[in-house]
Design an enzyme around this catalytic site. Sequence first.
Site, PDB file in Angstrom:
ATOM      1  CG  ASP A 220       1.235 -29.962  -9.355  1.00  0.00           C
ATOM      2  OD1 ASP A 220       1.562 -29.789 -10.551  1.00  0.00           O
ATOM      3  OD2 ASP A 220       1.308 -31.058  -8.772  1.00  0.00           O
TER       4      ASP A 220
ATOM      5  CG  ASP B 268       1.038 -29.031 -15.086  1.00  0.00           C
ATOM      6  OD1 ASP B 268       1.605 -29.284 -16.156  1.00  0.00           O
ATOM      7  OD2 ASP B 268       1.249 -29.649 -14.019  1.00  0.00           O
TER       8      ASP B 268
ATOM      9  CB  CYS C 167     -10.432   8.234   8.299  1.00  0.00           C
ATOM     10  SG  CYS C 167     -11.703   9.091   9.230  1.00  0.00           S
TER      11      CYS C 167
ATOM     12  CB  CYS D 199     -15.594   8.070   6.807  1.00  0.00           C
ATOM     13  SG  CYS D 199     -14.594   9.578   6.971  1.00  0.00           S
TER      14      CYS D 199
END
Length: 810
Positions: free
Chosen positions: A699, A503, A90, A87
């Site tokens: 890119d 771009d 934890c 859970c």
Amino acid sequence: MSSLAEKHRDVELTLSGLSCASCVGRAERALAAVPGVSDPQVNLATGRARLKIAGPETLTQATEALERAGYPATAQQATLNIADMTCASCVGRVERSLLALPGVTAAQVNLATGSATVSHVGLEPAAIAEAVTNAGYKATPADGQIPTAAPGDDAAALHRAFLTALALTLPIFIVEMGGHVFPAFHHWVQNTIPTQALWIAEFVLTVIVLAGPGRVFFRHGVPALLRGAPDMNSLVVLGASAAFLYSAVATFASALLPEGAAHVYYESAAVIVTLILLGRWLEARAKGEAGQAIRRLMELAPDTAQVERDGAVSDLPVEQIRPGDIIRLRPGERIAVDGEIIEGSGNVDESMLTGEPLPAAKAPGDTLTGGTINGNSLLRFRVTATGADTRLSGIVRMVEQAQAGKLPVQALVDKVTLVFVPVVMALSVLAFLLWLIFGPAPALPYAVVAAISVLIIACPCAMGLAIPVSILVGTGRGAQLGILFRRGDALQRLASSRIVAFDKTGTLTQGKPSIVGIETAGTGRDDIIRLAAGIEAGSDHPLALAIIAGAEAEGISPAASSEVNALPGYGVSGIADGRKVLAGNLAAIRNAAIAPDESLLNFANRAASQGQTPVHVAIDGTHVAAIAIADPPREKSGEAIRELHDLGLKTALISGDVQEAADAVGKSLGIDLVRGGVTPEAKLETLAGLGDDTVFVGDGINDAPALAGADTGIAMGSGTDVAIEAAEVVLMQPDPSAVPLAVRLSRSVMRNIRQNLFWAFAYNALLIPVAMGLLVPFGGPQLSPMLAAAAMAMSSVFVVTNALRLRRFS
């Protein structure tokens, strides 16, 4: 492996800022001055420091001393596989145990994947794992591997435990509850079996359920209680134990109870365990399905391949294949490793990589990616990457990192779950006392039922899973569609984006421009092409490739070049045939203090007005030519812009190309805002001027600053490694229409997360008061612990099942 607390532990740190022998001396003196540090040795060549420390606190002091000296220790990352987390509580406790370690600078724990990513200085992964294990959650270093068998193993074990518990619980349930449905059955049982004997039989069966299938809750819940850190298992233990112990007293010592209070609740104790095991099994199975996308990617590459060695062809395991090996690829065969075709041509199905259903045409010189499928041709290729270096492995790592990350919205959930279980326990005690004081006689059974119901119905599991399981499924689905989220928090930012900037060259355009015109001034056309191609020969920029391809098409050999220097955002310079050559945009000419030629400027302006890109060439300090290069838009660029507008986003074009060329492309695609002639540094400034919630798509190397500086950077997978490293989202196909797809996916994931969070919080906020008995004064029923267990079991299942709907996103 020595414990963290062991005296004189050897530590190795990676330092930054070391540049000379003096730096080494200063770093060693800074370490030697720290109490508890002995024998510090700093190596300039490796940039690492070795030292002995007297205790864990010494490591913190040593790193602080290095920071003050100007040679800070570089944080490293370790990944742990963690078992037994059930859970959100934890998760919080594991994170706190990690952050309490001297040397740990950050920790992110993911409930859905059962993993932790830890940034640390000077620690061994095994020592970090040991600290988590000591906190009650078994941990092991991941060693870069993604756990793939655990979800299935968990589901199978939980299924067996559920079936066992069900078989033992059914007799108790039928005897106790069947009479409420069929009064005749109740009378038959009462007249056939003595009550005491019946209760003893139920006692025995319940003991077996709790000690057998239910042992898992006690194994984790009791130690957590003893540590003062109760979790979900602790609530189950308290609820089931309370029902069992009260029933045991009623069975064997009823005189201790008030008159009329001798009732048994064995069915509640047994059904609680059975139903929660059912919920855990369904949840584990669903979580296993949630991680299927990444596991399917890992399983794509075959185990063997046909390798040519020493004139013979043999099937070899992939582990024995090395870069440089020649592999023979049969028609229809799946490709084992990355490589480059040396013989043959045909189509390759790369849909697993790009999400593009149409096969890609391949010829000698083209690359092949492990996991993709060959068409109907026989190919031979040279291996370029194996194992962890393959593109498929890189994709898996990217997706794994994104799935292990946390979204900013997770901070709210973490604050709530930190105190959730203690608050639930306090409410359970409050419900018990209120029923004991104000409940009808005999009040004790009502008080016990209310207290147990509150403990059982509370569900921190749903809160803990609400966000990570949606990220797990969403990023996995994105990988299947060719969209890689390198960081999970990019999902949240992309979903709230306001403007998308692109771009131009290689992003919105095809990135395969060609020469469409050349204007010269005082130098021969062939010489211009030969010299320009000479200094562009080592570049992979689309404009450089156009010049090289133009020279090749005209049979002109590029000039021999040297001292070539890339000028990101401007162009390239170098020495070709002993002459100093510069090729780039007008800014490059002006930055080199070269006087522009008027006729060449006019030619460049006319070309730019038609959407062409002018490249200016200077030789020995004189402006001698302008080359017009055309790069047509990608087929789906216009569609991408229209889809983004339909999503309510504005679009922008930020290009290093001249304003006229950028305007021409922007106008043809319907882009809202166009900025041309922008340098890499100015791209970042221009992007900042667009406001908050910006996305940048690029890119090239020159796009890296903008990709890193945008709220969300999206890199085309066909781009440079620098661009991909700077971005948070990578598109595996060079297709701008994947950008609106990524936006829609991120919005779907965030909508799914909001649904999960609403359910998780609303469920607890509404049903915990009902379990306390809020409806009883208004004529409503008191909630049975069995119904509370069923509701809790289904709560986390609902969250995971809702997240699984993302697998159908298209």
